[in-house]
Design an enzyme around this catalytic site. Sequence first.
Site, PDB file in Angstrom:
ATOM      1  N   ARG A 144      63.267  14.887  35.093  1.00 42.98           N
ATOM      2  CA  ARG A 144      64.451  14.245  34.312  1.00 42.98           C
ATOM      3  C   ARG A 144      64.605  15.227  33.499  1.00 42.98           C
ATOM      4  NH1 ARG A 144      61.932  12.970  29.591  1.00 42.98           N
ATOM      5  NH2 ARG A 144      59.826  12.234  29.582  1.00 42.98           N
ATOM      6  N   HIS A 204      63.182  11.103  27.380  1.00 45.62           N
ATOM      7  CA  HIS A 204      62.675   9.807  27.863  1.00 45.62           C
ATOM      8  C   HIS A 204      63.473   8.761  27.665  1.00 45.62           C
ATOM      9  CE1 HIS A 204      59.895   6.739  28.868  1.00 45.62           C
ATOM     10  NE2 HIS A 204      60.087   6.294  27.441  1.00 45.62           N
ATOM     11  N   TYR A 222      57.642  18.615  23.258  1.00 43.31           N
ATOM     12  CA  TYR A 222      56.704  18.731  24.411  1.00 43.31           C
ATOM     13  C   TYR A 222      57.089  19.569  25.550  1.00 43.31           C
ATOM     14  CZ  TYR A 222      59.165  14.757  26.224  1.00 43.31           C
ATOM     15  OH  TYR A 222      60.039  13.912  26.713  1.00 43.31           O
TER      16      TYR A 222
END
Length: 362
Positions: A259, A263, A272
Amino acid sequence: MSSIAATQVPDEAAAPVRLIDERGAHVGEHPLPPVAALVAGYRGLLLARRLNEQAGALVRQGRLAVYPSSRGQEACQVACAQVLAEGDWLFPTYRDTAAVAARGVDPVEVLTMLRGDWHCGYDPVAHRVAPQATPLATQLLHAVGVAHAARLNGEDTVVMALCGDGATSEGDFHEACNFAAVFRAPVVFFVQNNKYAISVPLARQSVAPSLAAKAVGYGMPGVLVDGNDFAALTVVLGEAVARARAGGGPTLVEADTYRMDAHTNADDAARYRTDDEVAGWVQRDPLTRLRTHLAETGALDEEREAEFAAAAEEMAAHVRAGLGAETPVDPEELFAHVYATPTPQLAEQRAALRAELDYEEA
């Protein structure tokens, strides 16, 4: 050429099944799907990309509460819907908005849940699409139940059960796979491995050679496929669906994808993962790959591309109009579909709400 889905169980060294590489070239020995299917798929990818972009804009405008983008995963979204027959079922997650729209549900109705008006904005039975599940992996058990019931009824229904890599760490994933294998339920478990369970990388979720390799433990075929290769996805998922419909039981398919957005709008992906990592996956964009292949083989010209782009803009305008409209909400609908026969406690709560509304209106 022998079947891919019925024979491959990937080990640690296995590469994903791939039919079109990043340069748009046909690779391997397996034939490509028909050109018409690839062109239709490319149109679907454009619509899915535009839907992701439009939904993100609506979040920034306050028209949607949240949107889990599938940008970068559009090939998975379109292919899983395209291989199903009219009577089959799709069981999506919260990230599978584009897959539900590709199945034929009005995108405005699909986004109604994320606007916060309803738990599900469309009729699941009419569309053969279950409500988008927010809890991880719970929908897999429901999918297996529907598939098992269809088999007992003598129907040829196949169920496509979607989940992400994070869901494979849940107990419900194990229970669904185990039951489906034991009872040979006609299910395709389709794991879109986009590398992060929100912010947790796959290496912190599993040390299995691949998620598809887990199929060995359940006694079903497992296939690792390039999740940014629409052609490979169509073949692998199509074979798995055909196998299930013929009584061969379930298959576990893992798509190696990514992706490209965070998120959700509430996530800071920079905490991250690196920009270089994202840039590397942009080079593997599923739209660019299929567009290059179709253009170089003469199956896509500027006129056709303009036609598809216009369809995508028309869809986006429809979504803006639908989500921009102020729709009155009846607070009492909160109680409408909890139980077929309301409990005394719910009836009491509903009466209290009604009294409060009457007081405010007086």
